[in-house]
Scaffold this active site. Structure first.
Site, PDB file in Angstrom:
ATOM      1  N   CYS A  72      52.452  64.515  31.272  1.00  0.00           N
ATOM      2  CA  CYS A  72      53.110  64.483  29.965  1.00  0.00           C
ATOM      3  C   CYS A  72      52.090  64.748  28.858  1.00  0.00           C
ATOM      4  CB  CYS A  72      53.781  63.130  29.757  1.00  0.00           C
ATOM      5  SG  CYS A  72      54.643  63.010  28.168  1.00  0.00           S
ATOM      6  N   CYS A  76      50.688  58.324  24.807  1.00  0.00           N
ATOM      7  CA  CYS A  76      51.070  56.908  24.770  1.00  0.00           C
ATOM      8  C   CYS A  76      50.032  56.067  25.518  1.00  0.00           C
ATOM      9  CB  CYS A  76      52.446  56.723  25.379  1.00  0.00           C
ATOM     10  SG  CYS A  76      53.708  57.813  24.682  1.00  0.00           S
ATOM     11  N   CYS A  79      50.833  54.506  29.054  1.00  0.00           N
ATOM     12  CA  CYS A  79      51.533  55.266  30.087  1.00  0.00           C
ATOM     13  C   CYS A  79      50.603  56.013  31.039  1.00  0.00           C
ATOM     14  CB  CYS A  79      52.489  56.259  29.428  1.00  0.00           C
ATOM     15  SG  CYS A  79      53.507  57.146  30.633  1.00  0.00           S
ATOM     16  N   CYS A 117      69.400  55.332  36.233  1.00  0.00           N
ATOM     17  CA  CYS A 117      68.598  55.851  35.133  1.00  0.00           C
ATOM     18  C   CYS A 117      67.560  56.829  35.673  1.00  0.00           C
ATOM     19  CB  CYS A 117      67.905  54.711  34.401  1.00  0.00           C
ATOM     20  SG  CYS A 117      69.025  53.376  33.909  1.00  0.00           S
ATOM     21  N   CYS A 149      72.092  57.237  32.821  1.00  0.00           N
ATOM     22  CA  CYS A 149      71.188  57.170  31.674  1.00  0.00           C
ATOM     23  C   CYS A 149      69.996  58.072  31.971  1.00  0.00           C
ATOM     24  CB  CYS A 149      70.733  55.731  31.441  1.00  0.00           C
ATOM     25  SG  CYS A 149      69.585  55.522  30.044  1.00  0.00           S
ATOM     26  N   CYS A 209      70.028  53.478  24.545  1.00  0.00           N
ATOM     27  CA  CYS A 209      69.216  52.493  25.261  1.00  0.00           C
ATOM     28  C   CYS A 209      67.857  52.540  24.586  1.00  0.00           C
ATOM     29  CB  CYS A 209      69.119  52.865  26.743  1.00  0.00           C
ATOM     30  SG  CYS A 209      68.078  51.736  27.716  1.00  0.00           S
ATOM     31  N   ARG A 281      67.901  44.064  28.471  1.00  0.00           N
ATOM     32  CA  ARG A 281      67.450  44.377  29.829  1.00  0.00           C
ATOM     33  C   ARG A 281      66.059  43.813  30.095  1.00  0.00           C
ATOM     34  NH1 ARG A 281      71.184  47.844  31.983  1.00  0.00           N
ATOM     35  NH2 ARG A 281      72.511  48.857  30.426  1.00  0.00           N
TER      36      ARG A 281
END
Length: 333
Positions: A72, A76, A79, A117, A149, A209, A281
């Protein structure tokens, strides 16, 4: 008639009922005051709100699958899938085949999941074959009579509408933290970028979400700031995942100190009070919680868990331990 503001300084006033508890005008210091209440008082309030808006015995089980892993371009700090974190050891995989994803979805359904998801490590959605495959995955999951999702990064209005036409239930796009602390965690896109994607998803008729992560060095004020953004959306996100950082070697946050389970309980309870009709959640970090800590989270207002061996790329609680937990907190013979 304007909604009644809860008095957070005492327990003299009753829990608001279903007619006046939903608000969209929360002040940040008001949320922070809630978070700082004596823990049992906070959970007492949250549990009352939970029972006013939710079935307290309804804990949704959801499956989660990384359909495209690693590489990616975002940076972040938490991550392991970021291409910026060169020291992270992770297998980079292209987009999974549609049939393979649907096989995993069916397995999750057989294990008790009602929601599936799917996450792709993309900065943003790009039109083309890969997006067409994701749309086919969404249609396939919905054909299994499951909620669907996806989290795919940023998307535009047209892409949001195409996802809605495919039958997508909800779009996940977390805020991660409060707006002031956000630049300490992500520099490759702005907080406003995230809000724009959420706006596109909502305009297309998709559920949202949207939640965040605690344990990244943020303050209590930052946690309250994130919840304020969520609580002042109208309508609230239908789903609010609360994640605990799982430090991964090679990421900038690899040495972050652990979050105490009771801090997680506080965050869940506060989220329940300010977003009373949303599913809260209990997400990443659950593997390290004892059964007692998880039960306390449910008492505080959590009503969903992810099951399966992993959450995208980090370990999750085992299915057998989840089954045992559900038996322990359910009715006893």
């Amino acid at each position: 008639m304007p909604p009644r503001i809860m008095n957070v300084s005492t327990l003299e006033r009753p829990i608001p009922d279903a007619g006046d508890a939903i608000r969209h005008d929360w002040a940040r210091d008001e949320i922070e005051d809630l978070y700082r209440l004596p823990l049992l008082d906070l959970v007492w309030r949250a549990h009352g709100v939970h029972r006013a808006f939710q079935d307290p015995h309804d804990i949704q089980h959801a499956g989660l699958l990384s359909i495209k892993t690693g590489g990616c371009p975002e940076d972040c700090a938490y991550c392991p899938q970021s291409a910026h974190h060169k020291e992270v050891r992770i297998d980079r995989d292209g987009l999974m085949a549609v049939d393979a994803v649907l096989e995993m979805a069916e397995r999750a359904k057989n294990d008790g999941a009602s929601r599936f998801c799917m996450g792709a490590a993309w900065r943003q959605v790009r039109d083309g074959q890969a997006f067409d495959d994701v749309l086919a995955m969404v249609r396939g999951v919905r054909a299994l009579d499951m909620e669907a999702c996806v989290t795919l990064g940023m998307l535009d209005e047209n892409q949001a509408h195409r996802l809605a036409e495919a039958g997508l239930t909800a779009y996940n796009h977390n805020l991660d933290t409060g707006p002031e602390y956000y630049p300490s965690i992500v520099t490759t896109r702005t907080y406003q970028d995230r809000l724009e994607t959420l706006k596109h998803a909502r305009a297309a008729g998709l559920e949202l979400c949207c939640g965040g992560i605690i344990g990244m060095g943020e303050s209590i004020a930052d946690r309250a700031a994130m919840l304020q953004v969520l609580a002042n959306m109208n309508p609230h996100p239908e789903s609010v995942p609360i994640n605990v950082l799982v430090p991964v070697d090679g990421t900038p946050l690899e040495n972050a100190p652990p979050v105490h389970p009771l801090d997680l309980v506080r965050m869940i309870a506060t989220a329940r009070i300010v977003t009373p009709a949303s599913r809260v959640r209990l997400s990443a970090g659950r593997r390290d919680l004892s059964p007692e800590a998880q039960a306390f989270c449910f008492m505080a207002g959590a009503n969903s868990i992810f099951h399966g061996d992993s959450l995208l790329t980090t370990a999750n609680a085992q299915r057998d331990s989840d089954a045992a937990l559900m038996c322990m907190i359910g009715p006893q013979d």
